[in-house]
Design a protein around this motif. Sequence first.
Motif, PDB file in Angstrom:
ATOM      1  N   ARG A 174     -17.316 -18.709  -7.906  1.00  0.00           N
ATOM      2  CA  ARG A 174     -18.632 -18.170  -8.255  1.00  0.00           C
ATOM      3  C   ARG A 174     -19.446 -19.188  -9.038  1.00  0.00           C
ATOM      4  N   PHE A 175     -18.794 -19.869  -9.977  1.00  0.00           N
ATOM      5  CA  PHE A 175     -19.488 -20.887 -10.749  1.00  0.00           C
ATOM      6  C   PHE A 175     -19.990 -22.010  -9.856  1.00  0.00           C
ATOM      7  N   ASP A 176     -19.121 -22.455  -8.947  1.00  0.00           N
ATOM      8  CA  ASP A 176     -19.516 -23.536  -8.043  1.00  0.00           C
ATOM      9  C   ASP A 176     -20.766 -23.145  -7.258  1.00  0.00           C
ATOM     10  N   LYS A 177     -20.797 -21.903  -6.784  1.00  0.00           N
ATOM     11  CA  LYS A 177     -21.931 -21.441  -5.992  1.00  0.00           C
ATOM     12  C   LYS A 177     -23.179 -21.291  -6.850  1.00  0.00           C
ATOM     13  N   ALA A 178     -23.003 -20.757  -8.068  1.00  0.00           N
ATOM     14  CA  ALA A 178     -24.150 -20.488  -8.937  1.00  0.00           C
ATOM     15  C   ALA A 178     -24.754 -21.756  -9.525  1.00  0.00           C
ATOM     16  N   PHE A 179     -23.913 -22.764  -9.791  1.00  0.00           N
ATOM     17  CA  PHE A 179     -24.394 -23.948 -10.493  1.00  0.00           C
ATOM     18  C   PHE A 179     -24.632 -25.147  -9.575  1.00  0.00           C
ATOM     19  N   LYS A 180     -24.270 -25.018  -8.315  1.00  0.00           N
ATOM     20  CA  LYS A 180     -24.391 -26.161  -7.394  1.00  0.00           C
ATOM     21  C   LYS A 180     -25.814 -26.705  -7.359  1.00  0.00           C
ATOM     22  N   ARG A 181     -26.793 -25.807  -7.266  1.00  0.00           N
ATOM     23  CA  ARG A 181     -28.186 -26.245  -7.139  1.00  0.00           C
ATOM     24  C   ARG A 181     -28.742 -26.757  -8.465  1.00  0.00           C
TER      25      ARG A 181
ATOM     26  N   GLU B 176     -31.661 -21.155 -19.275  1.00  0.00           N
ATOM     27  CA  GLU B 176     -32.982 -20.748 -18.790  1.00  0.00           C
ATOM     28  C   GLU B 176     -33.269 -21.308 -17.397  1.00  0.00           C
ATOM     29  N   TYR B 177     -32.868 -22.550 -17.158  1.00  0.00           N
ATOM     30  CA  TYR B 177     -33.141 -23.165 -15.858  1.00  0.00           C
ATOM     31  C   TYR B 177     -32.324 -22.484 -14.751  1.00  0.00           C
ATOM     32  N   ARG B 178     -31.081 -22.136 -15.065  1.00  0.00           N
ATOM     33  CA  ARG B 178     -30.232 -21.447 -14.086  1.00  0.00           C
ATOM     34  C   ARG B 178     -30.851 -20.113 -13.665  1.00  0.00           C
ATOM     35  N   LYS B 179     -31.395 -19.382 -14.631  1.00  0.00           N
ATOM     36  CA  LYS B 179     -32.015 -18.093 -14.304  1.00  0.00           C
ATOM     37  C   LYS B 179     -33.222 -18.284 -13.391  1.00  0.00           C
ATOM     38  N   LEU B 180     -33.981 -19.360 -13.601  1.00  0.00           N
ATOM     39  CA  LEU B 180     -35.119 -19.640 -12.728  1.00  0.00           C
ATOM     40  C   LEU B 180     -34.665 -19.974 -11.310  1.00  0.00           C
TER      41      LEU B 180
ATOM     42  N   SER C 278     -14.383 -34.188 -16.370  1.00  0.00           N
ATOM     43  CA  SER C 278     -14.052 -34.749 -15.064  1.00  0.00           C
ATOM     44  C   SER C 278     -15.123 -35.745 -14.625  1.00  0.00           C
ATOM     45  N   GLU C 279     -14.768 -36.596 -13.680  1.00  0.00           N
ATOM     46  CA  GLU C 279     -15.726 -37.575 -13.167  1.00  0.00           C
ATOM     47  C   GLU C 279     -16.910 -36.896 -12.493  1.00  0.00           C
ATOM     48  N   ASN C 280     -16.640 -35.765 -11.866  1.00  0.00           N
ATOM     49  CA  ASN C 280     -17.706 -35.038 -11.188  1.00  0.00           C
ATOM     50  C   ASN C 280     -18.808 -34.618 -12.160  1.00  0.00           C
ATOM     51  N   PHE C 281     -18.430 -34.363 -13.404  1.00  0.00           N
ATOM     52  CA  PHE C 281     -19.407 -33.984 -14.419  1.00  0.00           C
ATOM     53  C   PHE C 281     -20.476 -35.070 -14.575  1.00  0.00           C
ATOM     54  N   TYR C 282     -20.076 -36.314 -14.538  1.00  0.00           N
ATOM     55  CA  TYR C 282     -21.005 -37.420 -14.777  1.00  0.00           C
ATOM     56  C   TYR C 282     -21.886 -37.740 -13.570  1.00  0.00           C
ATOM     57  N   ARG C 283     -21.704 -36.993 -12.481  1.00  0.00           N
ATOM     58  CA  ARG C 283     -22.576 -37.158 -11.317  1.00  0.00           C
ATOM     59  C   ARG C 283     -23.764 -36.196 -11.355  1.00  0.00           C
ATOM     60  N   ARG C 284     -23.799 -35.324 -12.362  1.00  0.00           N
ATOM     61  CA  ARG C 284     -24.886 -34.348 -12.443  1.00  0.00           C
ATOM     62  C   ARG C 284     -26.237 -35.039 -12.562  1.00  0.00           C
TER      63      ARG C 284
END
Length: 307
Positions: free
Chosen positions: A93-100, A237-241, A296-302
């Motif tokens: 669920r997190f992956d889907k919600a935060f991907k964008r 706030e940005y996630r809710k938008l 994780s390394e993936n974090f630094y790709r944000r």
Amino acid sequence: MSSLAPLNQLVTRFQEQIPIRASSLIVTLYGDAIEPHGGTVWLGSLIQLLEPFGINERLIRTSMFRLTKEGWLTAEKVGRRSYYSLTGAGRRRFDKAFKRVYSSVVPQWDGSWHLAMLTQLSADKRKQVREELEWQGFGAISPVVLASPRADRTDINATLLDLDALEDTILFETTGQDVMASRALRAQVRESWRIEELGAQYSEFIQLFRPVWQALREQDSLQPMDCFMVRLLLIHEYRKLLLRDPHLPDELLPGDWEGRAARQLCRNLYRLTCAPAEQWLSSAMETADGPLPDASENFYRRFGGLR
């Protein structure tokens, strides 16, 4: 209280919500900050971390119980301490919600459309399907026809299957057309996706966080706790938008679309606060094995790269 007046205003705004959205903020905290560090944390350190936001221990415990009951989290006892981790379903669920949220690029549009015709559904089922597809970026062209310029057929089918509506929903895909939107199409987009309303919400986001960005840039040194609080409220706030944003292609949006400026501000402010916020998390959070693991390394790709 922070020495940064714009940050205090953000915290006050959060506290004035009735009821205060503790569970929602905890979801943001796990998705943004705890998941990259392994996804598990001691409840006591979580309570201390959220105290500056005005959330008391009782509300946090109630919220954690609710999130556990809903399948987001799972609890493990080690002695007298409770450690909360993401469940497998919660992580998906997190992956889907935060991907964008952290994406650095917007996919190009080829001019094609996905259409869903709901004429064969009962009124109650039609309402249910329409609400779910609108969450996935569809807009209502008419009461019985929904359209999306960006959609994944697999996700659409999975949603309709979950709603027991796959066999009674008619799906079409158009071929690619000229991506330059006509005046009529732009007018339809404004009506079907309530673009002006969403644009006003993005404007409010900018008005809330631009003063924070300016205040932090004027600091000789950034305070780790301030940066953590800014980062968490920013993504909250940005996630809710983004949950309300259908992510239409640029070709269908107004030239002065506020969503672009909001994304740039979010990216810049996140990059500015990231390192000090990570310092605060490392000092404040605790797992059953001791200190918080490295991100994780993936974090630094944000947002296209944080290093």
